[in-house]
Design an enzyme around this catalytic site. Structure first.
Site, PDB file in Angstrom:
ATOM      1  N   LYS A  66     -20.127  71.826  -7.429  1.00 10.02           N
ATOM      2  CA  LYS A  66     -18.767  71.725  -7.043  1.00 10.02           C
ATOM      3  C   LYS A  66     -17.540  72.673  -6.468  1.00 10.02           C
ATOM      4  O   LYS A  66     -17.012  72.850  -6.396  1.00 10.02           O
ATOM      5  CB  LYS A  66     -18.698  70.380  -8.162  1.00 10.02           C
ATOM      6  CG  LYS A  66     -18.975  68.851  -7.849  1.00 10.02           C
ATOM      7  CD  LYS A  66     -18.668  68.107  -8.786  1.00 10.02           C
ATOM      8  CE  LYS A  66     -18.671  66.105  -8.622  1.00 10.02           C
ATOM      9  NZ  LYS A  66     -17.883  66.042  -9.100  1.00 10.02           N
ATOM     10  N   ASP A 102     -12.488  63.661  -7.316  1.00 11.46           N
ATOM     11  CA  ASP A 102     -12.441  62.793  -8.205  1.00 11.46           C
ATOM     12  C   ASP A 102     -11.639  61.976  -9.064  1.00 11.46           C
ATOM     13  O   ASP A 102     -11.241  60.842  -9.105  1.00 11.46           O
ATOM     14  CB  ASP A 102     -13.274  63.760  -8.499  1.00 11.46           C
ATOM     15  CG  ASP A 102     -15.197  64.035  -8.144  1.00 11.46           C
ATOM     16  OD1 ASP A 102     -16.047  62.865  -7.846  1.00 11.46           O
ATOM     17  OD2 ASP A 102     -15.323  65.247  -8.776  1.00 11.46           O
ATOM     18  N   ALA A 128     -12.227  69.695 -21.467  1.00 13.09           N
ATOM     19  CA  ALA A 128     -11.379  70.696 -19.531  1.00 13.09           C
ATOM     20  C   ALA A 128     -11.991  71.365 -18.776  1.00 13.09           C
ATOM     21  O   ALA A 128     -11.962  72.005 -18.782  1.00 13.09           O
ATOM     22  CB  ALA A 128     -10.220  71.232 -20.660  1.00 13.09           C
ATOM     23  N   ASN A 151      -9.810  69.277 -26.205  1.00  7.99           N
ATOM     24  CA  ASN A 151     -10.736  69.711 -25.883  1.00  7.99           C
ATOM     25  C   ASN A 151     -11.493  70.586 -26.830  1.00  7.99           C
ATOM     26  O   ASN A 151     -10.428  70.851 -27.900  1.00  7.99           O
ATOM     27  CB  ASN A 151     -10.513  71.267 -24.955  1.00  7.99           C
ATOM     28  CG  ASN A 151     -11.917  70.652 -24.513  1.00  7.99           C
ATOM     29  OD1 ASN A 151     -12.953  70.196 -24.034  1.00  7.99           O
ATOM     30  ND2 ASN A 151     -12.612  72.214 -23.907  1.00  7.99           N
TER      31      ASN A 151
HETATM   32  P1  NDP Z   1     -18.407  69.808 -17.251  1.00 11.24           P
HETATM   33  O1  NDP Z   1     -19.370  70.443 -17.948  1.00 11.24           O
HETATM   34  O2  NDP Z   1     -17.546  70.454 -16.122  1.00 11.24           O
HETATM   35  O3  NDP Z   1     -16.819  70.143 -19.139  1.00 11.24           O
HETATM   36  C1  NDP Z   1     -18.336  69.422 -19.780  1.00 11.24           C
HETATM   37  C2  NDP Z   1     -16.821  69.310 -21.214  1.00 11.24           C
HETATM   38  O4  NDP Z   1     -17.405  68.442 -21.905  1.00 11.24           O
HETATM   39  C3  NDP Z   1     -15.872  70.680 -22.078  1.00 11.24           C
HETATM   40  O5  NDP Z   1     -14.967  70.018 -22.018  1.00 11.24           O
HETATM   41  C4  NDP Z   1     -16.364  70.321 -23.157  1.00 11.24           C
HETATM   42  O6  NDP Z   1     -16.375  70.829 -24.183  1.00 11.24           O
HETATM   43  C5  NDP Z   1     -17.147  68.771 -23.442  1.00 11.24           C
HETATM   44  N1  NDP Z   1     -17.868  68.422 -24.205  1.00 11.24           N
HETATM   45  C6  NDP Z   1     -19.475  69.005 -23.827  1.00 11.24           C
HETATM   46  N2  NDP Z   1     -20.112  68.381 -24.485  1.00 11.24           N
HETATM   47  C7  NDP Z   1     -18.934  67.768 -25.975  1.00 11.24           C
HETATM   48  C8  NDP Z   1     -19.329  67.620 -27.096  1.00 11.24           C
HETATM   49  N3  NDP Z   1     -20.424  66.720 -27.717  1.00 11.24           N
HETATM   50  N4  NDP Z   1     -17.896  67.219 -28.234  1.00 11.24           N
HETATM   51  C9  NDP Z   1     -16.934  66.891 -27.040  1.00 11.24           C
HETATM   52  N5  NDP Z   1     -16.714  68.364 -25.674  1.00 11.24           N
HETATM   53  C10 NDP Z   1     -17.891  68.287 -25.352  1.00 11.24           C
HETATM   54  O7  NDP Z   1     -19.035  68.541 -16.937  1.00 11.24           O
HETATM   55  P2  NDP Z   1     -18.002  67.871 -16.253  1.00 11.24           P
HETATM   56  O8  NDP Z   1     -16.286  68.140 -16.207  1.00 11.24           O
HETATM   57  O9  NDP Z   1     -18.078  67.907 -14.489  1.00 11.24           O
HETATM   58  O10 NDP Z   1     -18.194  66.561 -16.566  1.00 11.24           O
HETATM   59  C11 NDP Z   1     -17.876  65.830 -17.401  1.00 11.24           C
HETATM   60  C12 NDP Z   1     -18.192  64.210 -17.503  1.00 11.24           C
HETATM   61  O11 NDP Z   1     -16.963  63.583 -16.322  1.00 11.24           O
HETATM   62  C13 NDP Z   1     -19.090  64.236 -17.027  1.00 11.24           C
HETATM   63  O12 NDP Z   1     -19.894  63.209 -18.085  1.00 11.24           O
HETATM   64  C14 NDP Z   1     -19.404  63.798 -15.899  1.00 11.24           C
HETATM   65  O13 NDP Z   1     -20.965  62.604 -15.598  1.00 11.24           O
HETATM   66  C15 NDP Z   1     -18.628  62.432 -15.477  1.00 11.24           C
HETATM   67  N6  NDP Z   1     -18.201  62.581 -13.595  1.00 11.24           N
HETATM   68  C16 NDP Z   1     -18.177  61.403 -14.129  1.00 11.24           C
HETATM   69  C17 NDP Z   1     -17.586  60.915 -12.421  1.00 11.24           C
HETATM   70  C18 NDP Z   1     -17.231  60.067 -12.170  1.00 11.24           C
HETATM   71  O14 NDP Z   1     -17.033  59.186 -10.042  1.00 11.24           O
HETATM   72  N7  NDP Z   1     -17.079  59.156 -13.112  1.00 11.24           N
HETATM   73  C19 NDP Z   1     -17.386  62.277 -11.503  1.00 11.24           C
HETATM   74  C20 NDP Z   1     -17.553  63.766 -12.148  1.00 11.24           C
HETATM   75  C21 NDP Z   1     -17.576  63.952 -13.325  1.00 11.24           C
HETATM   76  P3  NDP Z   1     -16.334  72.460 -23.755  1.00 11.24           P
HETATM   77  O15 NDP Z   1     -14.704  73.562 -23.088  1.00 11.24           O
HETATM   78  O16 NDP Z   1     -15.549  73.355 -25.471  1.00 11.24           O
HETATM   79  O17 NDP Z   1     -17.550  73.426 -24.181  1.00 11.24           O
END
Ligand code: NDP
Length: 269
Positions: A66, A102, A128, A151
């Protein structure tokens, strides 16, 4: 020739988009085909070039492309610029136009399907990353009273809050342990549910009038949804967001917005 579209990702077999768009096409009387397209991890740009050469009219983009998709575009719509990511490509008149549906899909699911207004409400956004960033401008467009971004890595949330402060809605950033008060809408935009983990959000954020939405979807409620419901919230998963972002992309391509109820019935009978 029948208009061709596809969803590009790696992996791609799991994508539900090829189940959704044919339903929209039948419903609106549009003739098109919609396929899966597996791009090599180091070959996204070349794949897009080939699709254009093969006469495709557009594509959706999913993980992990993306952000890279924004770089292959000749023009970006405002919400794609704000998101820093593209999930919808339009191939027209030699241009590659990038958009991001999205966030609009999330907002449509909250306001239309869950029937909850965002205007004047307190919104907590957990995470975030890319999905959280993409959700912010469409949420701001609804006129919430306040947005709090929480976050694990606080600096990332702070950077997001800074980037979106210019839109005039009070927006702040915190770690999970700094979240205060209860919220009307809590969106889990972290990827913690993928690993079956619960983001360490205090139970006090939920109340009987809270809508808690996990962007992830599956056959079972996520741990976040179970936690929220056990503290009185109404919950939704991310299937509605997925269905609505597809409707928004379809509308961009075809100029007609499908009714999403048919797809809800098909995917969650
Ligand atoms: P990214 O990898 O860009 O971001 C992940 C985020 O999750 C970061 O803020 C990260 O924090 C945080 N994170 C990861 N693991 C943990 C944990 N164990 N505890 C707390 N925070 C955590 O992912 P995306 O933003 O692309 O996707 C996020 C979610 O959204 C996914 O589950 C994805 O499947 C879903 N999604 C759903 C869509 C839909 O159409 N329904 C569309 C797009 C996404 P940190 O910054 O500290 O690493």
């Amino acid at each position: 020739m029948t208009d061709k579209y596809c969803v590009i990702g790696n992996p791609i077999a799991h994508s539900k988009s090829p189940e959704i768009h044919p339903v929209y096409a039948r419903q609106t009387g549009q003739e098109l085909v919609y396929e899966r397209c597996l791009a090599p991890l180091d070959g996204f740009a070349a794949t897009v070039k080939q699709l254009v050469a093969d006469g495709y009219r557009g594509a959706n983009v999913t993980l992990p492309f993306k952000i890279e998709a924004a770089q292959v575009c000749t023009r970006l719509e405002e919400r794609a610029k704000a998101a820093g990511a593209v999930n919808t490509l339009v191939f027209a008149n030699g241009e590659i136009i990038g958009d991001n549906t999205d966030g609009p899909g999330l907002v449509a699911d909250i306001t239309r399907n869950a029937g909850r207004a965002i205007k004047d409400k307190r919104v907590l956004l957990l995470g975030a990353g890319g999905a959280a960033r993409g959700a912010l401008l469409p949420i701001i467009g609804q006129g919430p009273r306040e947005i709090v971004i929480a976050n694990r890595t606080v600096a990332t949330a702070e950077a997001l809050a800074r980037d979106f402060a210019k839109y005039g809605v009070p927006i702040s950033a915190t770690g999970f342990d700094g979240i205060e008060g209860s919220f009307d809408i809590v969106v889990n935009g972290t990827s913690s549910s993928l690993a079956g983990d619960l983001p360490p959000v205090p139970a006090s954020v939920f109340g009987p009038d809270t809508l808690a939405l996990d962007m992830m979807y599956g056959n079972q409620p996520t741990v976040f949804m179970e936690f929220a419901v056990s503290h009185g919230a109404t919950v939704r998963d991310g299937l509605g967001m997925l269905i609505e972002q597809a409707a928004e992309a379809f509308a961009i391509w075809r100029g007609v917005r499908p009714d999403t109820a048919d797809v809800f019935r098909k995917m969650r009978p």
